[in-house]
Design a protein around this motif. Structure first.
Motif, PDB file in Angstrom:
ATOM      1  N   PRO A 177       0.834  -1.202   0.000  1.00  0.00           N
ATOM      2  CA  PRO A 177       0.000   0.000   0.000  1.00  0.00           C
ATOM      3  C   PRO A 177       0.871   1.255   0.000  1.00  0.00           C
ATOM      4  O   PRO A 177       1.936   1.264   0.612  1.00  0.00           O
ATOM      5  CB  PRO A 177      -0.781  -0.108   1.317  1.00  0.00           C
ATOM      6  CG  PRO A 177      -0.657  -1.527   1.741  1.00  0.00           C
ATOM      7  CD  PRO A 177       0.601  -2.058   1.137  1.00  0.00           C
ATOM      8  N   PRO A 178       0.434   2.297  -0.701  1.00  0.00           N
ATOM      9  CA  PRO A 178       1.230   3.515  -0.730  1.00  0.00           C
ATOM     10  C   PRO A 178       1.568   4.044   0.659  1.00  0.00           C
ATOM     11  O   PRO A 178       2.604   4.645   0.862  1.00  0.00           O
ATOM     12  CB  PRO A 178       0.353   4.502  -1.508  1.00  0.00           C
ATOM     13  CG  PRO A 178      -0.506   3.637  -2.355  1.00  0.00           C
ATOM     14  CD  PRO A 178      -0.733   2.385  -1.554  1.00  0.00           C
ATOM     15  N   SER A 179       0.714   3.807   1.642  1.00  0.00           N
ATOM     16  CA  SER A 179       0.989   4.323   2.977  1.00  0.00           C
ATOM     17  C   SER A 179       2.274   3.741   3.557  1.00  0.00           C
ATOM     18  O   SER A 179       2.974   4.410   4.306  1.00  0.00           O
ATOM     19  CB  SER A 179      -0.194   4.062   3.904  1.00  0.00           C
ATOM     20  OG  SER A 179      -0.435   2.673   4.001  1.00  0.00           O
ATOM     21  N   ASP A 180       2.597   2.488   3.226  1.00  0.00           N
ATOM     22  CA  ASP A 180       3.861   1.893   3.671  1.00  0.00           C
ATOM     23  C   ASP A 180       5.035   2.688   3.108  1.00  0.00           C
ATOM     24  O   ASP A 180       5.979   3.010   3.822  1.00  0.00           O
ATOM     25  CB  ASP A 180       3.982   0.443   3.215  1.00  0.00           C
ATOM     26  CG  ASP A 180       2.990  -0.484   3.893  1.00  0.00           C
ATOM     27  OD1 ASP A 180       2.388  -0.085   4.913  1.00  0.00           O
ATOM     28  OD2 ASP A 180       2.814  -1.600   3.384  1.00  0.00           O
ATOM     29  N   VAL A 213       0.244   9.823  -5.858  1.00  0.00           N
ATOM     30  CA  VAL A 213      -0.389  10.392  -7.050  1.00  0.00           C
ATOM     31  C   VAL A 213      -1.100   9.282  -7.820  1.00  0.00           C
ATOM     32  O   VAL A 213      -0.746   8.116  -7.723  1.00  0.00           O
ATOM     33  CB  VAL A 213       0.639  11.102  -7.964  1.00  0.00           C
ATOM     34  CG1 VAL A 213       1.250  12.300  -7.262  1.00  0.00           C
ATOM     35  CG2 VAL A 213       1.716  10.155  -8.433  1.00  0.00           C
ATOM     36  N   THR A 214      -2.106   9.669  -8.566  1.00  0.00           N
ATOM     37  CA  THR A 214      -2.846   8.723  -9.391  1.00  0.00           C
ATOM     38  C   THR A 214      -2.304   8.789 -10.811  1.00  0.00           C
ATOM     39  O   THR A 214      -2.248   9.869 -11.416  1.00  0.00           O
ATOM     40  CB  THR A 214      -4.354   9.052  -9.383  1.00  0.00           C
ATOM     41  OG1 THR A 214      -4.811   9.046  -8.027  1.00  0.00           O
ATOM     42  CG2 THR A 214      -5.138   8.048 -10.196  1.00  0.00           C
ATOM     43  N   LEU A 215      -1.905   7.641 -11.333  1.00  0.00           N
ATOM     44  CA  LEU A 215      -1.425   7.553 -12.711  1.00  0.00           C
ATOM     45  C   LEU A 215      -2.621   7.476 -13.662  1.00  0.00           C
ATOM     46  O   LEU A 215      -3.760   7.260 -13.232  1.00  0.00           O
ATOM     47  CB  LEU A 215      -0.534   6.321 -12.874  1.00  0.00           C
ATOM     48  CG  LEU A 215       0.698   6.266 -11.974  1.00  0.00           C
ATOM     49  CD1 LEU A 215       1.468   4.966 -12.210  1.00  0.00           C
ATOM     50  CD2 LEU A 215       1.598   7.477 -12.188  1.00  0.00           C
ATOM     51  N   LYS A 216      -2.360   7.638 -14.945  1.00  0.00           N
ATOM     52  CA  LYS A 216      -3.445   7.631 -15.929  1.00  0.00           C
ATOM     53  C   LYS A 216      -4.214   6.318 -15.941  1.00  0.00           C
ATOM     54  O   LYS A 216      -5.388   6.294 -16.298  1.00  0.00           O
ATOM     55  CB  LYS A 216      -2.896   7.927 -17.326  1.00  0.00           C
ATOM     56  CG  LYS A 216      -2.510   9.372 -17.494  1.00  0.00           C
ATOM     57  CD  LYS A 216      -2.148   9.696 -18.913  1.00  0.00           C
ATOM     58  CE  LYS A 216      -1.846  11.190 -18.988  1.00  0.00           C
ATOM     59  NZ  LYS A 216      -1.828  11.668 -20.350  1.00  0.00           N
ATOM     60  N   ASP A 217      -3.565   5.215 -15.533  1.00  0.00           N
ATOM     61  CA  ASP A 217      -4.273   3.938 -15.500  1.00  0.00           C
ATOM     62  C   ASP A 217      -5.134   3.781 -14.247  1.00  0.00           C
ATOM     63  O   ASP A 217      -5.766   2.754 -14.041  1.00  0.00           O
ATOM     64  CB  ASP A 217      -3.311   2.766 -15.637  1.00  0.00           C
ATOM     65  CG  ASP A 217      -2.402   2.575 -14.426  1.00  0.00           C
ATOM     66  OD1 ASP A 217      -2.502   3.336 -13.436  1.00  0.00           O
ATOM     67  OD2 ASP A 217      -1.576   1.638 -14.472  1.00  0.00           O
ATOM     68  N   GLY A 218      -5.140   4.798 -13.393  1.00  0.00           N
ATOM     69  CA  GLY A 218      -5.953   4.775 -12.183  1.00  0.00           C
ATOM     70  C   GLY A 218      -5.241   4.260 -10.950  1.00  0.00           C
ATOM     71  O   GLY A 218      -5.766   4.351  -9.846  1.00  0.00           O
ATOM     72  N   SER A 219      -4.047   3.712 -11.119  1.00  0.00           N
ATOM     73  CA  SER A 219      -3.319   3.208  -9.953  1.00  0.00           C
ATOM     74  C   SER A 219      -2.648   4.362  -9.219  1.00  0.00           C
ATOM     75  O   SER A 219      -2.364   5.409  -9.794  1.00  0.00           O
ATOM     76  CB  SER A 219      -2.280   2.172 -10.379  1.00  0.00           C
ATOM     77  OG  SER A 219      -1.319   2.748 -11.235  1.00  0.00           O
ATOM     78  N   ARG A 220      -2.429   4.159  -7.929  1.00  0.00           N
ATOM     79  CA  ARG A 220      -1.790   5.190  -7.103  1.00  0.00           C
ATOM     80  C   ARG A 220      -0.379   4.741  -6.759  1.00  0.00           C
ATOM     81  O   ARG A 220      -0.158   3.573  -6.444  1.00  0.00           O
ATOM     82  CB  ARG A 220      -2.594   5.447  -5.841  1.00  0.00           C
ATOM     83  CG  ARG A 220      -3.913   6.136  -6.179  1.00  0.00           C
ATOM     84  CD  ARG A 220      -4.693   6.642  -5.011  1.00  0.00           C
ATOM     85  NE  ARG A 220      -4.028   7.547  -4.093  1.00  0.00           N
ATOM     86  CZ  ARG A 220      -3.843   8.862  -4.279  1.00  0.00           C
ATOM     87  NH1 ARG A 220      -4.246   9.431  -5.392  1.00  0.00           N
ATOM     88  NH2 ARG A 220      -3.277   9.601  -3.357  1.00  0.00           N
ATOM     89  N   VAL A 221       0.551   5.686  -6.821  1.00  0.00           N
ATOM     90  CA  VAL A 221       1.933   5.420  -6.436  1.00  0.00           C
ATOM     91  C   VAL A 221       2.408   6.531  -5.509  1.00  0.00           C
ATOM     92  O   VAL A 221       1.922   7.665  -5.569  1.00  0.00           O
ATOM     93  CB  VAL A 221       2.887   5.301  -7.657  1.00  0.00           C
ATOM     94  CG1 VAL A 221       2.531   4.097  -8.518  1.00  0.00           C
ATOM     95  CG2 VAL A 221       2.892   6.568  -8.488  1.00  0.00           C
TER      96      VAL A 221
END
Length: 106
Positions: free
Chosen positions: A6-9, A27-35
């Protein structure tokens, strides 16, 4: 590939490179995933620590970054085999962790 941490880690891990009170956003990438931002900078910082013979938590932090680094395309640009080549132990460890991550998905 397996699901990423999870991004929080990574937010907690990546916070070690910023000044007190600063926050690195996900941030949210164009594919909808968050990094989580700051992952590459923290990776470079942790490679330096690894090369200074710090292990334990640093190795865990290197491993935690691998899914995000795949997601943003770092290993498309510099494949794990290139990370493993040479005599830099931290860089080599990142390459080994990336190959292990790929092996987990098969």
């Amino acid at each position: 590939m397996p699901t990423s941490s999870p991004p929080s880690d990574l937010a907690v891990i990546n916070h070690k490179i910023v000044a007190d009170g600063e926050i690195l956003p996900a941030v949210t990438l164009k594919d909808g995933s968050r990094v989580q931002t700051g992952t590459v900078a923290t990776l470079l910082h942790n490679i330096r620590l690894y090369n200074a013979d710090e292990r334990g938590p640093v190795e865990h932090e290197l491993a935690a970054a691998i899914p995000t680094l795949f997601k943003v395309g770092l290993f498309d640009l510099f494949p794990p085999s290139e990370w493993i080549a040479g005599d830099n132990p931290g860089r080599r460890r990142v390459g080994e962790l990336a190959l292990a991550y790929l092996g987990d998905s098969t």
